[in-house]
Design a protein around this motif. Structure first.
Motif, short mmCIF file in Angstrom:
data_model
loop_
_atom_site.label_atom_id
_atom_site.label_comp_id
_atom_site.label_asym_id
_atom_site.label_seq_id
_atom_site.Cartn_x
_atom_site.Cartn_y
_atom_site.Cartn_z
N ALA A 71 -48.26 -15.92 -36.13
CA ALA A 71 -46.95 -15.54 -36.68
C ALA A 71 -46.78 -16.07 -38.10
CB ALA A 71 -45.83 -16.07 -35.78
N ASP A 72 -47.31 -17.24 -38.37
CA ASP A 72 -47.23 -17.81 -39.72
C ASP A 72 -48.14 -17.06 -40.69
OD1 ASP A 72 -45.42 -19.66 -38.76
OD2 ASP A 72 -46.94 -21.24 -38.49
N VAL A 73 -49.28 -16.60 -40.20
CA VAL A 73 -50.19 -15.80 -41.02
C VAL A 73 -49.50 -14.50 -41.42
CG1 VAL A 73 -52.34 -14.47 -41.01
CG2 VAL A 73 -52.29 -16.77 -40.03
N VAL A 74 -48.89 -13.85 -40.45
CA VAL A 74 -48.18 -12.59 -40.72
C VAL A 74 -47.07 -12.83 -41.73
CG1 VAL A 74 -46.73 -10.79 -39.72
CG2 VAL A 74 -48.76 -11.59 -38.49
N SER A 123 -43.49 -9.04 -50.60
CA SER A 123 -42.36 -9.81 -51.16
C SER A 123 -41.10 -9.69 -50.29
CB SER A 123 -42.04 -9.35 -52.58
OG SER A 123 -43.13 -9.58 -53.42
N ARG A 124 -41.32 -9.69 -48.99
CA ARG A 124 -40.21 -9.67 -48.04
C ARG A 124 -40.68 -10.23 -46.71
NH1 ARG A 124 -40.55 -5.74 -44.10
NH2 ARG A 124 -41.89 -3.96 -44.51
N ARG A 125 -39.71 -10.52 -45.86
CA ARG A 125 -40.05 -10.99 -44.52
C ARG A 125 -40.34 -9.80 -43.61
NH1 ARG A 125 -35.40 -15.58 -43.91
NH2 ARG A 125 -36.45 -17.09 -45.23
N ARG A 169 -39.97 -6.48 -35.23
CA ARG A 169 -40.94 -5.52 -34.68
C ARG A 169 -42.27 -5.62 -35.43
NH1 ARG A 169 -40.49 1.07 -34.54
NH2 ARG A 169 -42.50 1.40 -33.57
N GLU A 170 -42.22 -5.68 -36.76
CA GLU A 170 -43.45 -5.80 -37.56
C GLU A 170 -44.17 -7.09 -37.22
OE1 GLU A 170 -42.19 -3.45 -41.67
OE2 GLU A 170 -41.57 -5.53 -41.39
N LEU A 171 -43.42 -8.16 -37.07
CA LEU A 171 -44.03 -9.45 -36.74
C LEU A 171 -44.75 -9.36 -35.40
CD1 LEU A 171 -44.41 -12.44 -37.43
CD2 LEU A 171 -42.24 -12.88 -36.28
#
Length: 107
Positions: free
Chosen positions: A53-56, A65-67, A71-73
């Motif tokens: 999750a931290d890699v993503v 340049s965004r979180r 769903r993407e995570l």
């Protein structure tokens, strides 16, 4: 210039109104590009996180340049878990993000 022609560049010697276009070949060209591949390697090596999750999160912040959305995570973590070699997984995810719609020309 063949690579750039996939991005539906304007003809600089002509004056005309451009219609919106999307060329699906753009994503394939980016994904198979030596430049994108080299940059994906560099970006993947810069990520120091060990937890998926931290890699993503790091790759999204660096590349887009965004979180990542929830769903993407979730989908990206599942994608990373498919790889036995975490280094290869990071590289592939970076390459996928470099082929994201944000980098395609939609006119």
């Amino acid at each position: 210039m063949v690579f750039l022609s996939l991005f539906d560049g304007a003809k600089v010697n002509e004056c005309y109104r451009r219609d919106p276009t999307v060329a699906p070949q753009q994503a394939l060209a980016m994904y198979n590009s030596p430049l994108a591949s080299e940059q994906a390697n560099r970006l993947a090596e810069q990520v120091e996180a060990r937890v998926a999750a931290d890699v993503v999160a790091a790759l999204f912040e660096t590349i887009l340049s965004r979180r990542a959305t929830s769903r993407e995570l979730r989908e990206c973590v599942e994608y990373l878990e498919e790889f036995a070699d975490s280094r290869r997984g990071r590289r592939q995810l970076a390459l996928v993000l470099l082929s994201h719609n944000d980098f395609l020309s939609v006119r």
